[in-house]
Design a protein around this motif. Sequence first.
Motif, mmCIF file in Angstrom:
data_model
loop_
_atom_site.group_PDB
_atom_site.id
_atom_site.type_symbol
_atom_site.label_atom_id
_atom_site.label_comp_id
_atom_site.label_asym_id
_atom_site.label_seq_id
_atom_site.Cartn_x
_atom_site.Cartn_y
_atom_site.Cartn_z
ATOM 1 N N PRO A 111 0.837 -1.207 0.000
ATOM 2 C CA PRO A 111 0.000 0.000 0.000
ATOM 3 C C PRO A 111 0.869 1.253 0.000
ATOM 4 O O PRO A 111 1.939 1.280 0.609
ATOM 5 N N ASP A 112 0.410 2.288 -0.710
ATOM 6 C CA ASP A 112 1.143 3.547 -0.814
ATOM 7 C C ASP A 112 0.224 4.674 -0.361
ATOM 8 O O ASP A 112 -0.728 5.023 -1.055
ATOM 9 N N ALA A 113 0.502 5.244 0.802
ATOM 10 C CA ALA A 113 -0.345 6.300 1.347
ATOM 11 C C ALA A 113 0.024 7.672 0.801
ATOM 12 O O ALA A 113 -0.589 8.675 1.172
ATOM 13 N N GLY A 114 0.987 7.721 -0.097
ATOM 14 C CA GLY A 114 1.455 9.000 -0.596
ATOM 15 C C GLY A 114 0.776 9.479 -1.865
ATOM 16 O O GLY A 114 1.053 10.584 -2.339
ATOM 17 N N GLY A 115 -0.092 8.674 -2.449
ATOM 18 C CA GLY A 115 -0.745 9.089 -3.680
ATOM 19 C C GLY A 115 -1.912 8.190 -4.022
ATOM 20 O O GLY A 115 -2.227 7.254 -3.284
ATOM 21 N N PHE A 116 -2.580 8.464 -5.145
ATOM 22 C CA PHE A 116 -3.692 7.634 -5.595
ATOM 23 C C PHE A 116 -3.160 6.244 -5.915
ATOM 24 O O PHE A 116 -2.099 6.097 -6.518
ATOM 25 N N GLN A 117 -3.925 5.230 -5.530
ATOM 26 C CA GLN A 117 -3.512 3.859 -5.810
ATOM 27 C C GLN A 117 -4.732 2.988 -6.042
ATOM 28 O O GLN A 117 -5.662 2.985 -5.239
ATOM 29 N N ALA A 118 -4.754 2.267 -7.149
ATOM 30 C CA ALA A 118 -5.845 1.345 -7.466
ATOM 31 C C ALA A 118 -5.339 -0.080 -7.355
ATOM 32 O O ALA A 118 -4.289 -0.421 -7.909
ATOM 33 N N LEU A 119 -6.086 -0.919 -6.615
ATOM 34 C CA LEU A 119 -5.692 -2.303 -6.396
ATOM 35 C C LEU A 119 -6.906 -3.218 -6.541
ATOM 36 O O LEU A 119 -7.991 -2.900 -6.027
ATOM 37 N N TYR A 120 -6.720 -4.350 -7.240
ATOM 38 C CA TYR A 120 -7.786 -5.337 -7.298
ATOM 39 C C TYR A 120 -7.991 -5.928 -5.900
ATOM 40 O O TYR A 120 -7.037 -6.136 -5.149
ATOM 41 N N LEU A 121 -9.249 -6.221 -5.578
ATOM 42 C CA LEU A 121 -9.563 -6.719 -4.242
ATOM 43 C C LEU A 121 -9.326 -8.216 -4.085
ATOM 44 O O LEU A 121 -9.119 -8.706 -2.975
ATOM 45 N N TRP A 122 -9.361 -8.953 -5.175
ATOM 46 C CA TRP A 122 -9.234 -10.408 -5.102
ATOM 47 C C TRP A 122 -8.127 -10.884 -6.026
ATOM 48 O O TRP A 122 -7.862 -10.274 -7.064
ATOM 49 N N THR A 151 -9.855 2.075 -4.885
ATOM 50 C CA THR A 151 -9.026 3.235 -5.205
ATOM 51 C C THR A 151 -8.771 4.011 -3.925
ATOM 52 O O THR A 151 -9.715 4.491 -3.285
ATOM 53 N N ALA A 152 -7.512 4.107 -3.519
ATOM 54 C CA ALA A 152 -7.144 4.833 -2.300
ATOM 55 C C ALA A 152 -6.779 6.268 -2.654
ATOM 56 O O ALA A 152 -5.977 6.505 -3.561
ATOM 57 N N ILE A 153 -7.378 7.218 -1.934
ATOM 58 C CA ILE A 153 -7.114 8.641 -2.137
ATOM 59 C C ILE A 153 -6.620 9.211 -0.813
ATOM 60 O O ILE A 153 -7.346 9.198 0.184
ATOM 61 N N PRO A 154 -5.385 9.690 -0.767
ATOM 62 C CA PRO A 154 -4.810 10.121 0.509
ATOM 63 C C PRO A 154 -5.323 11.477 0.968
ATOM 64 O O PRO A 154 -5.886 12.253 0.184
ATOM 65 N N VAL A 155 -5.101 11.765 2.237
ATOM 66 C CA VAL A 155 -5.446 13.075 2.785
ATOM 67 C C VAL A 155 -4.583 14.127 2.089
ATOM 68 O O VAL A 155 -3.523 13.834 1.544
ATOM 69 N N ARG A 156 -5.084 15.374 2.117
ATOM 70 C CA ARG A 156 -4.293 16.468 1.565
ATOM 71 C C ARG A 156 -2.990 16.594 2.339
ATOM 72 O O ARG A 156 -2.950 16.427 3.562
ATOM 73 N N ARG A 190 -10.659 14.430 2.262
ATOM 74 C CA ARG A 190 -9.201 14.560 2.370
ATOM 75 C C ARG A 190 -8.813 15.907 2.962
ATOM 76 O O ARG A 190 -7.777 16.024 3.632
ATOM 77 N N GLU A 191 -9.609 16.942 2.706
ATOM 78 C CA GLU A 191 -9.338 18.254 3.286
ATOM 79 C C GLU A 191 -9.435 18.204 4.804
ATOM 80 O O GLU A 191 -8.747 18.940 5.509
ATOM 81 N N LEU A 192 -10.312 17.344 5.315
ATOM 82 C CA LEU A 192 -10.569 17.271 6.744
ATOM 83 C C LEU A 192 -9.767 16.175 7.427
ATOM 84 O O LEU A 192 -9.950 15.908 8.610
#
Length: 352
Positions: A111-122, A151-156, A190-192
């Motif tokens: 997992p990459d918390a630094g940017g957008f990341q799309a991963l298949y669930l299965w 799709t993971a979208i990190p906080v601002r 993400r703003e909050l």
Amino acid sequence: MRRYQKIGILFALAILLFSGCSAQSESGADSQEKISEETMRTQQNQEGNTAQLREESEVRDGTSEDTLATPEDFPEAYDYGSGLLNGWNYHDMYRRLPEPEGNQTVLNTNPDAGGFQALYLWERGNVPARTEFTEDMTGYYDNYDFRPYLTAIPVREGAEVKGAVVLLAGGAFELRGNFTDTLPTAAHLRELGFQTFIVDYRLHPYTQEEGALDVARAVRFIRKNADVYGIDPDDIAVMGYSAGGIQVGEFLLHYDEDTDGTALDSDYVPDELDAVPAHASAAGMIYSFYGRLSVASMDEEELKAGDLPPTFYCYGTEDPFYGQFEAQYDRMQDVGVPTADRFTGLAPRIRR
């Protein structure tokens, strides 16, 4: 037993995000109430939320009083426009989020918390299902070989991380309106300080049960990697629009905690993620309810057995399902699920 931590923060956030939630576009059977931008602004001013939104969320150039345009740091493929109702069109509901690259999954990719990341669930070849979706079955939103993904979208950058929210778009189980539902919501969250995770769950011809396993899989992944995302593993909320909310409900009623893919598919081979509990600390029903498509559950025993978390409701008084929203909200008082009236308590309902 579920542990409800910091959910007051989550639903204070929900008040801000969904005070204008009824302003979605119509799409066939999955119709939403249309509200003008001017009406939304007037109502928010009356309830004192606009000032609160400005204080809590950085309203930057390119935003209205109550809407965030696509943030400048969003990749182009995730550009949802101004976020205003008058900037949307029917085709926006059919737009698709980018799929994962290659065969990147929640198990084989860090997992990459630094940017957008799309991963298949299965993992390929090990997707629990009881529905046969074959190549000759056409006319559906997804092809027969569709694989659910997250799709993971990190906080601002610079925002204090407060928790995670799993988002599911609506679309009557016939499509996923991510560019009108979940992406604009993620921009607020993400703003909050909320890490957001959009789930592209299975649609028709698959069942709600199969889609519920997709939601559970996403929650397990987030909890397993809570340290990477900088969250408490018990600060995970799930929130859905319309059919997405019904899918959230199916997950919470029947497919959370220790229930895994073998509940539907005896050929499914559990993996390390299945050992992670799939529970959520809060739920959001955005013009939605616990039940089936167009039919809210009033079964008190079923709702009690679901051991449901505090639930936030938002819906419009002109919505064709308004009566069912009201009835289920009231039933929740009998069930004992934490809820409260307008802008009070943990999980207010907002009626427009």
